[in-house]
Design a protein around this motif. Structure first.
Motif, short mmCIF file in Angstrom:
data_model
loop_
_atom_site.label_atom_id
_atom_site.label_comp_id
_atom_site.label_asym_id
_atom_site.label_seq_id
_atom_site.Cartn_x
_atom_site.Cartn_y
_atom_site.Cartn_z
N GLY A 25 9.18 14.26 16.77
CA GLY A 25 9.75 12.66 17.09
C GLY A 25 9.08 11.43 17.40
O GLY A 25 9.45 10.36 17.83
N VAL A 26 8.08 11.52 16.90
CA VAL A 26 7.37 9.89 16.53
C VAL A 26 6.80 9.87 15.41
O VAL A 26 5.97 9.30 15.43
CB VAL A 26 5.96 10.20 17.26
CG1 VAL A 26 6.39 10.30 18.91
CG2 VAL A 26 5.48 11.29 16.73
N ILE A 27 8.00 10.31 14.66
CA ILE A 27 7.60 10.28 12.73
C ILE A 27 8.73 9.17 11.53
O ILE A 27 9.89 10.29 12.12
CB ILE A 27 7.05 11.68 12.14
CG1 ILE A 27 5.41 11.54 12.83
CG2 ILE A 27 6.82 10.31 10.45
CD1 ILE A 27 5.09 13.00 12.18
N GLU A 28 8.84 8.81 11.38
CA GLU A 28 9.54 7.95 10.28
C GLU A 28 9.97 7.98 9.26
O GLU A 28 8.64 8.55 8.41
CB GLU A 28 9.40 6.32 10.55
CG GLU A 28 10.78 5.73 9.62
CD GLU A 28 11.35 3.66 10.75
OE1 GLU A 28 11.35 3.43 10.83
OE2 GLU A 28 10.02 3.66 9.28
N ASN A 29 10.94 8.47 8.20
CA ASN A 29 11.42 8.95 7.50
C ASN A 29 11.94 8.63 6.25
O ASN A 29 13.41 7.96 6.70
CB ASN A 29 11.66 10.78 7.49
CG ASN A 29 10.73 11.88 8.32
OD1 ASN A 29 9.72 12.12 7.72
ND2 ASN A 29 10.98 11.89 9.52
N ASN A 30 11.70 7.66 5.37
CA ASN A 30 11.98 7.92 3.43
C ASN A 30 13.54 8.63 3.73
O ASN A 30 14.26 8.51 2.94
CB ASN A 30 11.49 7.50 2.89
CG ASN A 30 10.56 6.52 2.88
OD1 ASN A 30 9.87 6.33 2.53
ND2 ASN A 30 11.17 5.34 3.64
N PHE A 31 13.49 10.25 3.87
CA PHE A 31 14.50 11.38 3.11
C PHE A 31 13.83 12.13 4.17
O PHE A 31 12.84 12.69 4.63
CB PHE A 31 13.39 12.01 1.90
CG PHE A 31 14.91 12.91 1.64
CD1 PHE A 31 15.93 12.75 1.27
CD2 PHE A 31 14.79 14.03 1.76
CE1 PHE A 31 16.69 13.82 0.60
CE2 PHE A 31 15.39 15.32 1.39
CZ PHE A 31 16.56 14.69 1.58
N SER A 32 15.13 12.85 4.62
CA SER A 32 14.89 14.01 5.81
C SER A 32 15.99 15.02 5.41
O SER A 32 17.26 14.44 5.38
CB SER A 32 15.55 13.03 7.22
OG SER A 32 15.42 14.07 8.47
#
Length: 217
Positions: A25-32
């Motif tokens: 919930g505190v990490i942004e991703n380029n591919f999920s």
């Protein structure tokens, strides 16, 4: 919640069961990639989920889910859900769903669904659905529905439906299989199979049964 971290990719089975563990919930991703369902802070790139994608903040890019997408922030790009899409803010791009789309702020682009589109905000573009469109603010563009369209404020271009259209001021045309209702002024025309109702009409009212203009034509 104050961590600001971006990772290239993450894989989840369920929320908090994946490569980002409890930090999802505190990490942004380029591919999920969510095997069943996933939860992440944000996406800048692509997100794919077989059932659900849940994003706390914003999505920039492309998001696809077998059932639904839920975003707590804004979408910039394209969002597709087999059943639904729900955005707590607005979007710039396209929202496409098999059943319904909901956005709680301004849409610049298109909402396309099999059953219903609901927008609590302004529309700059188009709402297209098999059954019902609703916008609480102005529609600077068009609403196309198999059954009915409702704009609580003004429509700039067109409302077209199989049954009924409702608007305040319509600068263009209302076209309905049954009836059109404009609380204020119609800048162009109202065309309906049964009846038209407006205050002022600048061009024409055409119907199979009845036309009413409370002001003037």
């Amino acid at each position: 919640d104050h961590i600001n971290e971006t990772r290239f990719a993450q894989v989840s089975i369920l929320p908090s069961i994946g490569t980002n563990l409890s930090k999802s919930g505190v990490i942004e991703n380029n591919f999920s990639f969510n095997i069943l369902a996933g939860y992440t802070k944000g996406v800048k790139g692509v997100e794919i989920g077989s059932l659900f994608n849940i994003v706390k903040e914003n999505v920039t890019g492309f998001q696809i889910a077998g059932l639904g997408n839920l975003i707590g922030g804004e979408l910039k790009g394209v969002q597709t859900g087999g059943l639904f899409n729900l955005n707590a803010k607005g979007l710039k791009g396209a929202q496409i769903a098999g059943f319904f789309n909901t956005a709680l702020d301004t849409v610049t682009g298109i909402q396309l669904s099999g059953f219903a589109n609901v927008l609590k905000g302004k529309m700059y573009g188009a709402q297209i659905t098999g059954f019902y469109n609703m916008t609480t603010q102005n529609v600077d563009g068009l609403q196309l529905a198999g059954f009915a369209n409702t704009a609580l404020k003004d429509v700039k271009l067109l409302q077209a439906s199989g049954f009924a259209n409702i608007g305040r001021n319509v600068n263009g045309v209302q076209l309905a299989g049954f009836a059109n209702f404009a609380k204020g002024e119609v800048g162009g025309a109202q065309i309906a199979g049964f009846a038209n109702f407006a205050n002022t009409v600048n061009f024409a009212q055409i119907s199979g049964f009845m036309n009413i203009a409370y002001g003037e034509i």
